[in-house]
Design an enzyme around this catalytic site. Structure first.
Site, PDB file in Angstrom:
ATOM      1  N   GLY A 526       1.815 -26.147  -7.003  1.00 13.63           N
ATOM      2  CA  GLY A 526       0.702 -26.983  -7.426  1.00 13.63           C
ATOM      3  C   GLY A 526      -0.522 -26.148  -7.675  1.00 13.63           C
ATOM      4  O   GLY A 526      -0.500 -24.925  -7.547  1.00 13.63           O
ATOM      5  N   GLY A 529      -8.538 -26.842  -7.061  1.00 19.66           N
ATOM      6  CA  GLY A 529      -9.785 -26.212  -7.461  1.00 19.66           C
ATOM      7  C   GLY A 529      -9.904 -24.802  -6.939  1.00 19.66           C
ATOM      8  O   GLY A 529     -10.538 -23.944  -7.552  1.00 19.66           O
ATOM      9  N   GLY A 531      -7.423 -22.636  -6.515  1.00 24.09           N
ATOM     10  CA  GLY A 531      -6.426 -21.724  -7.054  1.00 24.09           C
ATOM     11  C   GLY A 531      -5.068 -22.409  -7.062  1.00 24.09           C
ATOM     12  O   GLY A 531      -4.999 -23.622  -7.163  1.00 24.09           O
ATOM     13  N   VAL A 533      -0.897 -22.890  -5.597  1.00 21.87           N
ATOM     14  CA  VAL A 533      -0.029 -22.793  -4.430  1.00 21.87           C
ATOM     15  C   VAL A 533       1.380 -22.413  -4.893  1.00 21.87           C
ATOM     16  O   VAL A 533       1.908 -23.014  -5.831  1.00 21.87           O
ATOM     17  CB  VAL A 533       0.031 -24.135  -3.663  1.00 21.87           C
ATOM     18  N   LYS A 547      -1.284 -20.027  -0.706  1.00 20.98           N
ATOM     19  CA  LYS A 547      -2.434 -20.501  -1.489  1.00 20.98           C
ATOM     20  C   LYS A 547      -3.168 -19.275  -1.995  1.00 20.98           C
ATOM     21  O   LYS A 547      -3.701 -18.495  -1.216  1.00 20.98           O
ATOM     22  CB  LYS A 547      -3.374 -21.350  -0.632  1.00 20.98           C
ATOM     23  N   ASP A 644     -10.907 -36.804   3.698  1.00 23.48           N
ATOM     24  CA  ASP A 644     -10.034 -37.043   2.544  1.00 23.48           C
ATOM     25  C   ASP A 644      -8.615 -37.338   2.999  1.00 23.48           C
ATOM     26  O   ASP A 644      -7.657 -36.778   2.489  1.00 23.48           O
ATOM     27  CB  ASP A 644     -10.091 -35.860   1.590  1.00 23.48           C
TER      28      ASP A 644
END
Ligand SMILES: *[C@@H]1O[C@H](CO)[C@@H](O)[C@H](O)[C@H]1NC(C)=O
Ligand SMILES: *[C@@H]1O[C@H](CO)[C@@H](O)[C@H](O)[C@H]1NC(C)=O
Ligand SMILES: *[C@@H]1O[C@H](CO)[C@@H](O)[C@H](O)[C@H]1NC(C)=O
Ligand SMILES: *[C@@H]1O[C@H](CO)[C@@H](O)[C@H](O)[C@H]1NC(C)=O
Ligand SMILES: *[C@@H]1O[C@H](CO)[C@@H](O)[C@H](O)[C@H]1NC(C)=O
Ligand SMILES: *[C@@H]1O[C@H](CO)[C@@H](O)[C@H](O)[C@H]1NC(C)=O
Ligand SMILES: *[C@@H]1O[C@H](CO)[C@@H](O)[C@H](O)[C@H]1NC(C)=O
Ligand SMILES: *[C@@H]1O[C@H](CO)[C@@H](O)[C@H](O)[C@H]1NC(C)=O
Ligand SMILES: *[C@@H]1O[C@H](CO)[C@@H](O)[C@H](O)[C@H]1NC(C)=O
Ligand SMILES: *[C@@H]1O[C@H](CO)[C@@H](O)[C@H](O)[C@H]1NC(C)=O
Length: 837
Positions: A526, A529, A531, A533, A547, A644
């Protein structure tokens, strides 16, 4: 032999077109439909054409050598010939006209007065320009380039002739089939500090930046280079722009399409197509005034809502703003405090400066003088240098609303915005103290991850000091020892002393590169914002998630040593675990445990996969998430607010144990939120508590709210943001509340659970969820209350009115991750909304 044959052919076979083609129309030689005029070097051709599926005939100019007919200019664009009877002639008055069947009324004519009517000619030049010449003179009486269609060609001039008032600009076609004058236009706005504009009707759609010396500031594509030579003239006679091309074998054109997009493309013979070189507007922030007045469009904003008010300004329509519609712009309420009241300027970096059509420019003034000038005049709202190069040349001052700004990642210039003394002091404090750096960090999209990185860097330095007893790529480690250290001592604020007793290992870049197949796209899990993964497998077979921070996200992190220590200490079975890090050259990476079952949302919102989760499993997941949040709120000694929580931030390990991820950024942005005291609400709509979405107030109770939503989603297998037919104003929370009040709560239970669940227990969970989403934060239980209610059968109170999220239709262009519906809760409005059902 092989060499001789082609040479002979060239000499022996005359090219037919050399003999037969003409570039000129004389008075007695009309051009009929079917005839083609070819310029002397055979670059352009002119004749009648039809476009697309249309049968209508137009006189146009196209590239002679480009196989796919590419029209660059059209004469009778609004008055086509309906059949093939068309004629292009020099008429008896010496003018150039197009006739259809009726030879007494021309369909189109070039507006000229000719002195010697029987001696004018029309000629197609190698630039694509059709010119009307008299007596063979070289300066044309009339030229097609003065009446452009949708294409700007090299040597074509756009702009205003101040003497003749002739204004040359591009206008789009009506459609691909119809070259008629469309609604979009592209040209120079000569007012203020002149800029290029695309208009759709009367409304600006895109704005280019002002012309500085030999380039359009901040638009690298428009800079002179080895192929292009752009000339901008602004004097008492004219304001114009011309671009030329040094190599005439290169076909380059700028086209304004029907939707108002300008695109420069070049013909590549090798691939036989037009290749795009540049276009605008390209992204949402390029759209004129996307964020309204006095607000900046920042496509790099963390929470994916790009609008931010300029310093000292507040959203004009707060509700719209929270629905991610920034078009209302921002206002400043206390204008009086901006005049000789200790005010000053705050720098907004790397922006496209606001629309300068009403700005004042003085190119001989320096930046300091500019500041003084702006400060002196109370109507001056902002200033910047005219040219950001060489430390800033010239002075532009804005008086009034600041419209159409955006942030660039590496272009742009600094704008200085007038603010009152209070706000000036706030910003001065931030930029001197660590708070400002926090904000910068947040803006640079670095997530909480970077704090781990700093931790890693410092730890790595410490390790070097200690002359590395351990191999760097050692895998067995424990963070627990580190936590023990923290338990024993007060929270440390200085990591520089490197007394960290943690075994967070440092991986070598080549180890990670090997594990991830050199960061191959197949390994990519994925992108965020911060960078990307990647999935990786270490040489010992251990699976990892890497990451990889974007190269530009690591600035200004030194100031956060404190947080680094704190977050690195988080350790709980329901939180995703960090295994180590890698800092080498430009690369900064964090290595996490790999969780094969991805995120909870991929299960609960998927009809087929959801069936794998029976009730006992779901309850375990709910309970695990609750304990993870409880740890963040209370047990970790740090009181971290996640902010979140949502199904996609809960990952599942191979045994389907839930692990909360991305908990790092929560608290950090929390700090920023308090200080900024503004409108940047991070989080996901649908999971946000009303007081947070509306007022930016967050507390542990906003996490409790999100947990309640998540719980309802797990029980029902439905998204909170789904649409409900029986109650179109409602979302899942509202729907469940509605059913609950009627004693029908069990109807919401996911049907894929079959019959194999204790109804009482599930209904109890719904009750707990409803307690969590109550409108007033004070009424919501704490996480320890939630865990104890889930864990034993103690009586739970009756839920009250939930923080009700009213649904509104909301249009977002292009950002699929943005919620397609906004949600807001208005405390006063809530009751009426509910009773309105
Ligand atoms: C040709 O155009 C003229 C002028 O508009 C008009 O008076 C005349 O009737 C037209 N003739 C035909 C055949 O349409
Ligand atoms: C001729 O002049 C009229 C009115 O001035 C204008 O509308 C028209 O576009 C002009 N046509 C050309 C081909 O220049
Ligand atoms: C052009 O017109 C003039 C009168 O205006 C006439 O004397 C001359 O012969 C004409 N020339 C041609 C080539 O038709
Ligand atoms: C017509 O133009 C030619 C040049 O192309 C010139 O030599 C000639 O004298 C002109 N004739 C008249 C009548 O103006
Ligand atoms: C073309 O020639 C005619 C007659 O010789 C003259 O009156 C006219 O001014 C000339 N036009 C130009 C543009 O030279
Ligand atoms: C660019 O164009 C201008 C005007 O046409 C000319 O004076 C200048 O020499 C050109 N520059 C280059 C590098 O071709
Ligand atoms: C400056 O503006 C802010 C926000 O508009 C306001 O809260 C503050 O009171 C103002 N300060 C002064 C000194 O007027
Ligand atoms: C521009 O600034 C210079 C230097 O401050 C000043 O002398 C000049 O008058 C200014 N020009 C205008 C048009 O204001
Ligand atoms: C301030 O700037 C405005 C806008 O350019 C101008 O109209 C006004 O005269 C200026 N006032 C002073 C005091 O210079
Ligand atoms: C911030 O630092 C600058 C220079 O270092 C200093 O001039 C200014 O007074 C400081 N402001 C505050 C509020 O400390």
């Amino acid at each position: 032999m092989d060499m001789i044959t082609p040479i002979l052919l060239i000499f022996l076979v005359p090219l037919p077109s050399c003999i037969f083609s003409l570039d000129t129309i004389a008075p007695n030689q009309p051009l009929r439909d079917g005839d083609v005029l070819v310029s002397s070097k055979k670059i352009f051709a002119l004749g009648f054409f039809s476009s697309g599926n249309s049968q209508k005939r137009y006189v146009g100019v196209w590239y002679n050598k480009v196989p796919e007919q590419t029209i660059v200019w059209v004469a009778n664009r609004d008055n086509p010939v309906t059949d093939t009877s068309g004629l292009l002639v020099i008429n008896s008055h010496g003018g150039l006209v197009i006739y259809g069947k009726n030879q007494s009324s021309p369909l189109w004519s070039a507006n000229v007065t000719v002195s010697s009517p029987n001696n004018s000619t029309a000629k197609l030049l190698d630039t694509g320009n059709l010119v009307l010449l008299e007596n063979g003179s070289l300066s044309p009486l009339w030229q097609g380039f003065d009446y452009p269609s949708n294409t700007m060609l090299p040597f074509m001039k756009l702009g205003l002739d101040r003497r003749s008032k002739l204004n040359r600009f591009l206008t789009s076609w009506k459609s691909k089939d119809d070259p008629g004058t469309g609604t979009c236009s592209y040209g120079i706005d000569p007012s203020g500090f002149p800029q290029l504009f695309v208009y759709k009707g009367q409304a600006p759609r895109w704005r280019g930046r002002a012309w500085i010396k030999e380039r359009w500031s901040g638009v690298p594509e428009m800079t002179n280079n080895f192929i292009f030579n752009v000339t901008f003239v602004n004097n008492q006679d004219e304001i114009s722009i011309v671009f030329t091309i040094t190599d005439e074998s290169i076909f380059s054109r700028l086209v304004l399409d029907e939707s108002g997009i300008v695109e420069r493309s070049t013909w590549y013979n090798q691939v036989h197509q037009w290749v795009k070189f540049w276009s605008a507007p390209e992204e949402r922030c390029d759209e004129y005034g996307r964020c309204g007045a006095n607000s900046n469009c920042d496509p790099y904003n963390v929470d994916k809502f790009e609008c931010t008010c300029l310093p000292g300004f507040e959203p004009k329509l707060l509700h719209e703003w929270y629905l991610r519609d920034g078009s209302g712009g921002c206002v400043s309420t206390k204008r009086a405090s901006l005049c000789r009241n200790g005010e000053g300027f705050v720098k907004v970096p790397r922006v496209k400066p606001p629309d300068s059509s009403a700005a004042r420019v003085n190119l001989s003034m320096g930046l300091e003088a500019c500041k003084a000038e702006c400060l002196r005049n109370c109507s001056c709202m902002a200033y910047s240098s005219a040219d950001e190069r060489k430390g800033g040349i010239g002075c532009v001052t804005w008086h009034g609303d600041l419209v159409d700004m955006r942030t660039y990642s590496n272009l742009g210039q600094d704008l200085y915005v007038r603010v009152n003394a209070t706000i000036l002091a706030q910003y001065a404090m931030k930029s001197n103290g660590s708070l400002g750096h926090k904000e910068k960090l947040a803006a640079s999209l670095a997530s909480g991850l970077v704090f781990f990185l700093l931790f890693c860097i410092v730890f790595w330095l410490a390790k070097r000091k200690r002359k590395g007893k351990r191999r760097q790529d050692k895998l067995s480690f424990s963070l627990t020892r580190g936590s023990t250290y923290l338990e024993d001592s007060p929270v440390r604020t200085d990591l520089g002393e490197s007394r960290i007793n943690s075994d967070l290992p440092i991986f070598e870049l080549r180890t990670i590169a090997a594990a991830t197949n050199n960061f191959s796209s197949n390994n990519k899990l994925g992108k965020g914002g911060f960078g990307s993964v990647y999935k990786g497998v270490l040489y010992n077979g251990k699976e990892i998630a890497v990451k990889r921070l974007a190269k530009n996200s690591g600035q200004g992190i030194e100031e956060f040593k404190n947080e680094v220590v704190l977050i690195a200490k988080l350790q709980h079975r329901n939180l995703v675990r960090i295994l180590g890090c890698c800092v080498q050259d430009e690369e900064k990476m964090l290595i996490y445990e790999y969780l094969p079952n991805k995120s909870l949302d991929s299960f609960i919102f998927n009809e087929a996969k959801r069936a794998f989760l029976d009730w006992p499993k779901r309850f375990e997941i709910i309970y695990g998430i609750a304990r993870g949040i409880l740890y963040l709120h209370h047990d970790s000694r740090l009181r971290i607010i996640h902010r979140d929580l949502k199904a996609s931030n809960v990952l599942l390990d191979s045994a389907m144990n839930p692990k909360i991820s991305d908990f790092g950024m929560a608290r950090i942005f929390g700090a920023e939120q308090i200080e900024a005291n503004t409108n940047r609400v991070v989080g996901t709509y649908g999971y946000m508590s009303p007081e947070y979405a509306m007022q930016g107030l967050f507390s542990v109770k906003s996490d409790v709210y999100s947990f309640g939503v998540l719980l309802l989603e797990i029980v029902s297998g439905r998204k909170n943001t789904r649409y409900y037919h029986d109650n179109p104003d409602s979302n899942l929370v509202g729907h469940v509340w509605h059913l609950w009040k009627e004693g029908r709560a069990s109807e919401i239970i996911d049907s894929t659970l079959g019959e194999s669940y204790p109804v009482d227990e599930v209904v109890r969970c719904i009750q707990i969820a409803l307690l969590c989403v109550q409108e007033h934060a004070t009424n919501r239980p704490t996480m320890s209350g939630v865990v104890s209610m889930l864990g034993n059968n103690a009586a739970a109170p009756s839920p009250r009115q939930p923080g009700f999220l009213v649904k509104r239709s909301y249009h977002t262009s292009g950002d699929p991750s943005a919620s397609t519906e906004g949600a807001y809760s208005v405390n006063d409005v809530t009751c009426t909304e509910i009773e309105a059902r």
